[in-house]
Design a protein around this motif. Structure first.
Motif, short mmCIF file in Angstrom:
data_model
loop_
_atom_site.label_atom_id
_atom_site.label_comp_id
_atom_site.label_asym_id
_atom_site.label_seq_id
_atom_site.Cartn_x
_atom_site.Cartn_y
_atom_site.Cartn_z
N ALA A 78 -5.88 -1.57 -9.56
CA ALA A 78 -5.55 -0.22 -9.97
C ALA A 78 -5.98 0.45 -12.01
O ALA A 78 -5.80 1.30 -12.17
CB ALA A 78 -4.05 -0.06 -9.94
N GLY A 110 -5.09 1.12 -6.29
CA GLY A 110 -4.92 -0.24 -5.81
C GLY A 110 -3.91 -0.33 -4.32
O GLY A 110 -3.83 -0.94 -3.91
N MET A 111 -3.36 1.23 -3.57
CA MET A 111 -3.35 1.32 -2.26
C MET A 111 -4.43 0.30 -1.41
O MET A 111 -3.98 -0.53 -0.74
CB MET A 111 -3.41 2.75 -2.03
N TRP A 141 1.92 2.30 -3.83
CA TRP A 141 0.94 2.41 -4.31
C TRP A 141 0.37 4.15 -4.05
O TRP A 141 0.55 4.84 -4.86
CB TRP A 141 -0.04 1.55 -4.58
N TRP A 190 1.22 -1.26 0.24
CA TRP A 190 -0.04 -0.53 0.10
C TRP A 190 0.91 1.13 -0.01
O TRP A 190 1.06 1.91 -0.50
CB TRP A 190 -0.78 -0.07 0.92
N GLY A 242 -3.77 -3.00 -1.63
CA GLY A 242 -3.29 -3.50 -1.02
C GLY A 242 -3.46 -3.63 0.56
O GLY A 242 -2.87 -4.45 1.33
N ALA A 266 -3.96 4.36 -8.64
CA ALA A 266 -2.98 4.03 -7.84
C ALA A 266 -3.81 3.30 -6.37
O ALA A 266 -3.30 2.53 -5.76
CB ALA A 266 -1.69 5.18 -8.14
N GLN A 278 -3.58 -6.36 -7.00
CA GLN A 278 -3.70 -4.98 -6.54
C GLN A 278 -3.61 -4.19 -8.03
O GLN A 278 -3.81 -3.49 -8.43
CB GLN A 278 -2.53 -4.64 -5.44
N VAL A 279 -2.93 -4.61 -9.45
CA VAL A 279 -2.69 -4.29 -10.46
C VAL A 279 -3.56 -4.32 -10.91
O VAL A 279 -3.73 -3.43 -11.41
CB VAL A 279 -1.22 -5.32 -10.84
#
Length: 153
Positions: free
Chosen positions: A58, A41-42, A12, A9, A45, A38, A54-55
Motif C-alpha cells: 500500500a 493493499g486490499m 483496506w 481486504w 490482503g 489502499a 500489505q502495508v
C-alpha cells in the motif's frame, strides 16, 4: 481480531472508500492517490499476504502514484489551452503576396481577409506577387513572412 486478520481486504477497502470520499472534498488528488494505494493493499490482503507485506504494498503504491501519476494529472487538469490573442493568433497562418516583398521594400499581403504590410523574414529574399507565404512573426503592424514551398509537378 481473528476476523480482521482473515478479512484484512475489507479494512483496506474501507480505508480506500473513506479516502475516496474525503478526496471529493479536498480535490487535490493526494487522497485519491492514497486510496489507490489502499486498493493495492486490499489486493495483497485478498492474496493472503501478511499484514506487513500489505502495508508495504500500500505504501509503495501510494508513493508511486504520488510521484509518477499525480504531477501529470495536476498539470493536465490545471493547465488550459494555450491562448493566443490579437495579432499573435495570425502567426503560423498563410497569406497571399499582393505587392513584391524584399529586404529593402515593404510589400503588402492578404492575411485573414485583411491587407497587411509585410517583409520577408530572411532579408535576402525577394517574394513575387501571387506567392503563398507563412507568417513567422508580427512586429507592430508588419508581418514577417517566409515563402511556402510549392510542389512542382
Amino acid at each position: 481480531m481473528d476476523w480482521l486478520g482473515d478479512n484484512a481486504w475489507a479494512a483496506w477497502l474501507s480505508v480506500a472508500a473513506a479516502l475516496g470520499v474525503a478526496e471529493l472534498f479536498s480535490l487535490d488528488l493526494v487522497l485519491l492517490m492514497l486510496a489507490v494505494g489502499a486498493m493495492a493493499g486490499m489486493v495483497a490482503g485478498l492474496l493472503a499476504a501478511p499484514v506487513v507485506v500489505q502495508v508495504l504494498v500500500a505504501a509503495a503504491a501510494s508513493i508511486a502514484m504520488l510521484t509518477l501519476v499525480r504531477p501529470s494529472m495536476v498539470k493536465r487538469l490545471h493547465g488550459g489551452p494555450e491562448l493566443r490573442l490579437g495579432h499573435q493568433e495570425l502567426v503560423g497562418r498563410q497569406a497571399e503576396v499582393l505587392q513584391e516583398l524584399s529586404g529593402l521594400t515593404t510589400g503588402r499581403i492578404m492575411l485573414a481577409g485583411e491587407e497587411w504590410s509585410a517583409k520577408p523574414y530572411d532579408e535576402t529574399l525577394t517574394i513575387a506577387p501571387g506567392e503563398t507565404v507563412e507568417v513567422l512573426q508580427i512586429r507592430g503592424a508588419t508581418a514577417y513572412v517566409h515563402p511556402v514551398p510549392r510542389l512542382e509537378s
